[in-house]
Motif scaffolding. Structure first.
Motif, PDB file in Angstrom:
ATOM      1  N   ALA A 202      11.129  29.715 -47.366  1.00 11.75           N
ATOM      2  CA  ALA A 202      11.243  28.267 -47.540  1.00 11.75           C
ATOM      3  C   ALA A 202      12.413  27.693 -46.747  1.00 11.75           C
ATOM      4  CB  ALA A 202      11.387  27.932 -49.027  1.00 11.75           C
ATOM      5  N   TYR A 203      13.610  28.271 -46.917  1.00 12.57           N
ATOM      6  CA  TYR A 203      14.742  27.641 -46.224  1.00 12.57           C
ATOM      7  C   TYR A 203      14.870  28.108 -44.778  1.00 12.57           C
ATOM      8  CZ  TYR A 203      17.651  31.755 -47.609  1.00 12.57           C
ATOM      9  OH  TYR A 203      18.166  33.010 -47.809  1.00 12.57           O
TER      10      TYR A 203
ATOM     11  N   ALA B 105      13.396  28.233 -38.351  1.00  9.52           N
ATOM     12  CA  ALA B 105      13.184  29.496 -37.639  1.00  9.52           C
ATOM     13  C   ALA B 105      12.081  30.312 -38.315  1.00  9.52           C
ATOM     14  CB  ALA B 105      14.479  30.307 -37.594  1.00  9.52           C
ATOM     15  N   PRO B 106      10.808  30.042 -38.050  1.00  6.50           N
ATOM     16  CA  PRO B 106      10.304  28.884 -37.312  1.00  6.50           C
ATOM     17  C   PRO B 106       9.979  27.743 -38.267  1.00  6.50           C
ATOM     18  CG  PRO B 106       8.517  30.390 -37.725  1.00  6.50           C
ATOM     19  CD  PRO B 106       9.733  31.004 -38.361  1.00  6.50           C
TER      20      PRO B 106
ATOM     21  N   HIS C 206      16.164  27.324 -31.537  1.00  8.80           N
ATOM     22  CA  HIS C 206      17.028  28.477 -31.300  1.00  8.80           C
ATOM     23  C   HIS C 206      16.601  29.219 -30.035  1.00  8.80           C
ATOM     24  CE1 HIS C 206      18.363  27.753 -35.414  1.00  8.80           C
ATOM     25  NE2 HIS C 206      17.088  27.761 -35.772  1.00  8.80           N
ATOM     26  N   GLY C 207      17.584  29.663 -29.277  1.00 12.12           N
ATOM     27  CA  GLY C 207      17.282  30.387 -28.052  1.00 12.12           C
ATOM     28  C   GLY C 207      16.968  31.852 -28.276  1.00 12.12           C
ATOM     29  N   THR C 208      17.508  32.434 -29.349  1.00 15.08           N
ATOM     30  CA  THR C 208      17.287  33.853 -29.640  1.00 15.08           C
ATOM     31  C   THR C 208      16.874  34.019 -31.095  1.00 15.08           C
ATOM     32  OG1 THR C 208      19.625  34.174 -30.220  1.00 15.08           O
ATOM     33  CG2 THR C 208      18.977  34.595 -27.928  1.00 15.08           C
ATOM     34  N   TYR C 209      16.371  35.203 -31.392  1.00 10.03           N
ATOM     35  CA  TYR C 209      15.929  35.508 -32.754  1.00 10.03           C
ATOM     36  C   TYR C 209      16.382  36.922 -33.110  1.00 10.03           C
ATOM     37  CZ  TYR C 209      12.880  36.497 -36.711  1.00 10.03           C
ATOM     38  OH  TYR C 209      12.397  36.852 -37.936  1.00 10.03           O
ATOM     39  N   THR C 210      17.175  37.037 -34.145  1.00 15.71           N
ATOM     40  CA  THR C 210      17.682  38.351 -34.565  1.00 15.71           C
ATOM     41  C   THR C 210      17.177  38.756 -35.941  1.00 15.71           C
ATOM     42  OG1 THR C 210      19.686  37.322 -35.474  1.00 15.71           O
ATOM     43  CG2 THR C 210      19.769  38.085 -33.180  1.00 15.71           C
TER      44      THR C 210
END
Length: 271
Positions: A116-117, A124-125, A134-138
């Motif tokens: 949810a948050y 994200a997303p 966001h440019g990156t995803y960790t």
């Protein structure tokens, strides 16, 4: 001899959208309502926890869950069924200084609330076919999201606090206006809230894992299999209980506050 293995597949990259979104529906409505709902609950809870007033109805032994267990030495007489610490808390420290942070962490690390948050506050997303800011995803591989793995331990704390809330609700039935058993609207409000809190807690994915996640077979554990089955059924409604209990917590606290302040009377059914 030449290798007959196929060449490795090229690494997949995140989809790049040239526009903000490819969608024409109101995809933003869900995240917006989530932000409003969670923000409203947190704001209400913060104000009530710091108010330190109108949390206890001595005539009928009603204690709001936002103040349970009441641990400050300045708690109103009778409200601390489990006893208090030997000192008074400053204004910025909630009377339920132990239970409230643990319950917030239990919900913050909850699998549903994460979705949810993540989608609403962090985007994200945000939604399918919507460009992310966001440019990156960790994922959850870096601080502070590494703490999400502690959810299973916060589950045990939530069970203990649910037991305390149940004790408060049952104790209120034994304190009627003339002593002994009593039943009022406040009792029904507290009882309904406790039942729904148990539904949310027991429908947790961690609870389902505790009941059967490590077993290879249930063939010689019929009781445990039955419990795992019932929890699995609750688990399908975990999102529903997550939102419903936010509402019942606010309504329960508000009802106790209104009765404690003398704004409304508690309608008595028995005694």
């Amino acid at each position: 001899m030449a290798s007959t293995l196929p060449p490795p597949a090229p690494a997949r990259k995140r989809a790049r959208l040239t526009r903000r979104t490819l969608r024409s529906d109101r995809w933003w409505l869900g995240p917006l309502l989530t932000v409003l709902g969670l923000s409203g609950f947190l704001l209400y809870g913060l104000v009530r926890a710091l108010q330190q007033d109108h949390y206890w109805v001595s005539d009928y032994h009603y204690l709001t869950p936002f103040y349970s267990p009441c641990l400050s030495a300045s708690c109103e007489p009778g409200s601390a069924a489990l006893g208090t610490l030997p000192w008074e808390f400053p204004w910025f420290l909630p009377y339920a200084v132990v239970s409230l942070p643990l319950l917030l962490l239990f919900r913050f690390t909850c699998y549903y609330y994460r979705k949810a948050y993540y989608r609403s506050f962090w985007q994200a997303p945000t939604a399918c076919a919507v460009r992310e800011p966001h440019g990156t995803y960790t994922g959850e591989s870096r601080f502070p999201l590494l703490g999400q793995n502690l959810h299973r331990y916060f589950f045990y704390a939530a069970v203990a606090i649910s037991v305390i809330n149940s004790y408060d609700a049952v104790l209120a039935f034994l304190h009627g206006a003339e002593g002994g058993f009593g039943l009022g609207v406040g009792n029904l409000v507290l009882l309904t809230n406790v039942v729904l809190l148990w539904c949310y807690t027991l429908s947790c994915h961690s609870c389902r894992h505790v009941m059967g996640g490590r077993l290879r077979s249930f063939w010689n554990r019929p009781v445990r299999y039955w419990m795992w089955t019932q929890i699995s059924r609750l688990n399908t409604r975990h999102m529903l209980f997550a939102w419903v209990t936010l509402g019942t917590l606010v309504l329960t606290d508000l009802y106790v506050a209104l009765v404690a302040s003398g704004t409304i009377p508690d309608l008595r059914i028995i005694n």
